[in-house]
Structures are given as C-alpha cells and as structure tokens.
Write a protein that holds these residues in place. Structure first.
Motif, PDB file in Angstrom:
ATOM      1  N   VAL A  36       0.870  -1.170   0.000  1.00 13.04           N
ATOM      2  CA  VAL A  36       0.000   0.000   0.000  1.00 13.04           C
ATOM      3  C   VAL A  36       0.912   1.226   0.000  1.00 13.04           C
ATOM      4  N   THR A  37       0.902   1.965  -1.089  1.00 11.85           N
ATOM      5  CA  THR A  37       1.770   3.133  -1.211  1.00 11.85           C
ATOM      6  C   THR A  37       0.992   4.392  -0.841  1.00 11.85           C
ATOM      7  N   VAL A  38       1.563   5.147   0.088  1.00 16.05           N
ATOM      8  CA  VAL A  38       0.914   6.356   0.585  1.00 16.05           C
ATOM      9  C   VAL A  38       1.799   7.569   0.343  1.00 16.05           C
ATOM     10  N   ARG A  39       1.180   8.722   0.419  1.00 23.53           N
ATOM     11  CA  ARG A  39       1.916   9.972   0.333  1.00 23.53           C
ATOM     12  C   ARG A  39       2.602  10.204   1.673  1.00 23.53           C
ATOM     13  N   GLY A  40       3.830  10.666   1.645  1.00 23.06           N
ATOM     14  CA  GLY A  40       4.582  10.951   2.866  1.00 23.06           C
ATOM     15  C   GLY A  40       5.890  10.201   2.880  1.00 23.06           C
ATOM     16  N   GLY A  41       6.849  10.785   3.543  1.00 27.93           N
ATOM     17  CA  GLY A  41       8.171  10.184   3.621  1.00 27.93           C
ATOM     18  C   GLY A  41       8.248   9.102   4.675  1.00 27.93           C
ATOM     19  N   GLY A  42       8.994   8.056   4.361  1.00 24.75           N
ATOM     20  CA  GLY A  42       9.141   6.943   5.288  1.00 24.75           C
ATOM     21  C   GLY A  42       9.749   7.353   6.617  1.00 24.75           C
ATOM     22  N   GLY A  43      10.706   8.258   6.599  1.00 22.29           N
ATOM     23  CA  GLY A  43      11.352   8.698   7.838  1.00 22.29           C
ATOM     24  C   GLY A  43      10.380   9.348   8.795  1.00 22.29           C
ATOM     25  N   GLN A  44       9.532  10.212   8.262  1.00 26.68           N
ATOM     26  CA  GLN A  44       8.582  10.897   9.141  1.00 26.68           C
ATOM     27  C   GLN A  44       7.432   9.974   9.558  1.00 26.68           C
ATOM     28  N   LEU A  45       6.940   9.162   8.636  1.00 28.38           N
ATOM     29  CA  LEU A  45       5.860   8.245   9.018  1.00 28.38           C
ATOM     30  C   LEU A  45       6.349   7.186   9.997  1.00 28.38           C
ATOM     31  N   ASP A  46       7.630   6.842   9.927  1.00 26.03           N
ATOM     32  CA  ASP A  46       8.212   5.929  10.911  1.00 26.03           C
ATOM     33  C   ASP A  46       8.128   6.522  12.314  1.00 26.03           C
ATOM     34  N   ILE A  47       8.346   7.818  12.430  1.00 26.30           N
ATOM     35  CA  ILE A  47       8.227   8.502  13.728  1.00 26.30           C
ATOM     36  C   ILE A  47       6.819   8.314  14.283  1.00 26.30           C
ATOM     37  N   VAL A  48       5.825   8.482  13.428  1.00 27.29           N
ATOM     38  CA  VAL A  48       4.418   8.342  13.845  1.00 27.29           C
ATOM     39  C   VAL A  48       4.147   6.912  14.311  1.00 27.29           C
ATOM     40  N   LEU A  49       4.533   5.940  13.496  1.00 27.76           N
ATOM     41  CA  LEU A  49       4.256   4.536  13.824  1.00 27.76           C
ATOM     42  C   LEU A  49       4.959   4.102  15.100  1.00 27.76           C
ATOM     43  N   VAL A  50       6.227   4.427  15.231  1.00 27.84           N
ATOM     44  CA  VAL A  50       6.978   4.027  16.424  1.00 27.84           C
ATOM     45  C   VAL A  50       6.394   4.698  17.653  1.00 27.84           C
ATOM     46  N   ASN A  51       6.036   5.966  17.560  1.00 27.83           N
ATOM     47  CA  ASN A  51       5.443   6.652  18.702  1.00 27.83           C
ATOM     48  C   ASN A  51       4.151   5.975  19.147  1.00 27.83           C
ATOM     49  N   LEU A  52       3.277   5.669  18.190  1.00 33.50           N
ATOM     50  CA  LEU A  52       2.007   5.019  18.544  1.00 33.50           C
ATOM     51  C   LEU A  52       2.233   3.627  19.132  1.00 33.50           C
ATOM     52  N   LEU A  53       3.180   2.881  18.569  1.00 33.32           N
ATOM     53  CA  LEU A  53       3.464   1.536  19.086  1.00 33.32           C
ATOM     54  C   LEU A  53       4.065   1.593  20.490  1.00 33.32           C
ATOM     55  N   VAL A  54       5.008   2.491  20.716  1.00 32.43           N
ATOM     56  CA  VAL A  54       5.620   2.612  22.046  1.00 32.43           C
ATOM     57  C   VAL A  54       4.568   3.024  23.070  1.00 32.43           C
ATOM     58  N   ASN A  55       3.712   3.987  22.718  1.00 32.23           N
ATOM     59  CA  ASN A  55       2.633   4.381  23.630  1.00 32.23           C
ATOM     60  C   ASN A  55       1.738   3.195  23.968  1.00 32.23           C
ATOM     61  N   ALA A  56       1.390   2.407  22.953  1.00 34.92           N
ATOM     62  CA  ALA A  56       0.509   1.255  23.154  1.00 34.92           C
ATOM     63  C   ALA A  56       1.178   0.195  24.022  1.00 34.92           C
ATOM     64  N   VAL A  57       2.453  -0.066  23.784  1.00 38.66           N
ATOM     65  CA  VAL A  57       3.189  -1.045  24.602  1.00 38.66           C
ATOM     66  C   VAL A  57       3.234  -0.576  26.057  1.00 38.66           C
ATOM     67  N   GLN A  58       3.519   0.685  26.273  1.00 40.25           N
ATOM     68  CA  GLN A  58       3.575   1.206  27.643  1.00 40.25           C
ATOM     69  C   GLN A  58       2.209   1.135  28.316  1.00 40.25           C
ATOM     70  N   ALA A  59       1.141   1.369  27.556  1.00 43.70           N
ATOM     71  CA  ALA A  59      -0.205   1.303  28.127  1.00 43.70           C
ATOM     72  C   ALA A  59      -0.591  -0.125  28.483  1.00 43.70           C
ATOM     73  N   ALA A  60      -0.202  -1.087  27.631  1.00 40.63           N
ATOM     74  CA  ALA A  60      -0.589  -2.486  27.859  1.00 40.63           C
ATOM     75  C   ALA A  60       0.274  -3.169  28.916  1.00 40.63           C
ATOM     76  N   ALA A  61       1.485  -2.668  29.126  1.00 44.93           N
ATOM     77  CA  ALA A  61       2.391  -3.286  30.102  1.00 44.93           C
ATOM     78  C   ALA A  61       1.714  -3.353  31.471  1.00 44.93           C
ATOM     79  N   GLY A  62       1.864  -4.468  32.110  1.00 41.83           N
ATOM     80  CA  GLY A  62       1.273  -4.648  33.433  1.00 41.83           C
ATOM     81  C   GLY A  62      -0.129  -5.231  33.407  1.00 41.83           C
ATOM     82  N   MET A  63      -0.726  -5.338  32.241  1.00 34.88           N
ATOM     83  CA  MET A  63      -2.045  -5.966  32.131  1.00 34.88           C
ATOM     84  C   MET A  63      -1.847  -7.480  32.207  1.00 34.88           C
ATOM     85  N   PRO A  64      -2.869  -8.247  32.614  1.00 40.00           N
ATOM     86  CA  PRO A  64      -2.710  -9.704  32.725  1.00 40.00           C
ATOM     87  C   PRO A  64      -2.226 -10.367  31.434  1.00 40.00           C
ATOM     88  N   GLU A  65      -2.768 -10.005  30.299  1.00 40.57           N
ATOM     89  CA  GLU A  65      -2.331 -10.543  29.008  1.00 40.57           C
ATOM     90  C   GLU A  65      -2.097  -9.365  28.068  1.00 40.57           C
TER      91      GLU A  65
END
Length: 168
Positions: free
Chosen positions: A54-83
């Motif tokens: 799926v090819t989108v408009r936008g540079g990979g470097g900047q969109l990588d910042i968005v994806l990593v930020n959202l994933l790190v936030n999600a991992v930190q939020a889920a940490a400590g949950m039973p599963e």
C-alpha cells in the motif's frame, strides 16, 4: 528548550510533495524495532495485520516517527495488564490507507481525549512522558493530508487511527 524547538521544527518541516512510501513495509519495520526494544523490556507482544503493498503519500522517515510513537505508547499502556497485547493493522478504505494501533491497556479517559494532541500534555506521569509524541505525530500526518485520532468508541483499551492519502 533547544531540543524541543528542534523537534518541533523537524516535525513542521515542509514535506516534499513527491515523497511516498510503502506503508505495510514501514509497519513491519516499526513492529520489529519496537518489539526488539520496548516490547521485550515490557513483555508485550505486538501483532501486525498487514497484507500486500500500500503506497501512501509521505516520507518513510517521518511516518516511521508516527508509527513508532504510537506503538511505544501502546506497549507502555498495555504493560502490566494480565495478558498485554498490541495490534497494528492497515486496510484501504475510500482512497485512503487506514492504520490502527490498538492496545488492551486502561484506555484514555473521556476527560483526557480532547487534550491528547496538545504539546506537553501527557497521561504517563511526570517522569515517563514528554507530551510531544502525539502532537509531533499529528503535525506530520496532517501536513501530508491525513488525520490521526483516538477512537472514542473503542472499549477494552485504546485505539489510535491514522488515515493517509494513497498514491494514485
């Protein structure tokens, strides 16, 4: 203050209108990077549901910042949950790529939702978050004609949805 100014200037830089990237490949790379670092440390598995190219408009470097930020936030939020678990997926809908990042953490309170994209607002506590990740991500995404929001209807954690314009 200088570091913050530099980060904000980087996030606001003009995007090249011809810059494009293959978002599913970028998602796979971001999942691998976050899994190997934050995911292992927090014992949170990340599942990716991406198929095809799926090819989108936008540079990979900047969109990588968005994806990593959202994933790190999600991992930190889920940490400590039973599963603890985090899921990221991409689908094409109405001429746009729709990327969703979902976790089974405590979710985002209705009172906090309106402030999520304000600079320096964080729900992580004083020592954990800067409150810059989501505002910078929003700046990157909106500059290329996309959008980002926290899904108010999602229950059992949080879901952030990013829409990106497809390349014709």
């Amino acid at each position: 203050a200088r570091i913050i100014d530099n980060l904000l200037a980087y996030a606001r830089r003009d995007a090249c209108p011809t810059e494009t990237c293959e978002i599913n490949g970028l998602i796979r790379e971001a999942v691998e990077a976050v899994t190997n670092c934050q995911g292992r440390r927090e014992c949170v598995a990340i599942e990716a549901d991406v198929q095809g190219e799926v090819t989108v408009r936008g540079g990979g470097g900047q969109l990588d910042i968005v994806l990593v930020n959202l994933l790190v936030n999600a991992v930190q939020a889920a940490a400590g949950m039973p599963e603890p678990r985090v899921r990221i997926g991409c689908r094409v809908e109405g001429g746009q790529a729709v990327v969703s990042v979902t976790d089974n953490g405590p979710g985002v309170s209705p009172a906090d939702r309106p402030r999520l994209f304000e600079p320096f607002f964080t729900t992580k506590g004083e020592s954990s978050g800067t409150g810059l990740g989501l505002p910078i991500s929003q700046s990157i995404v909106t500059r290329i004609g996309g959008s980002i929001h926290c899904d108010p209807d999602h229950e059992g954690g949080a879901r952030f949805v990013v829409t990106l314009p497809l390349v014709a």
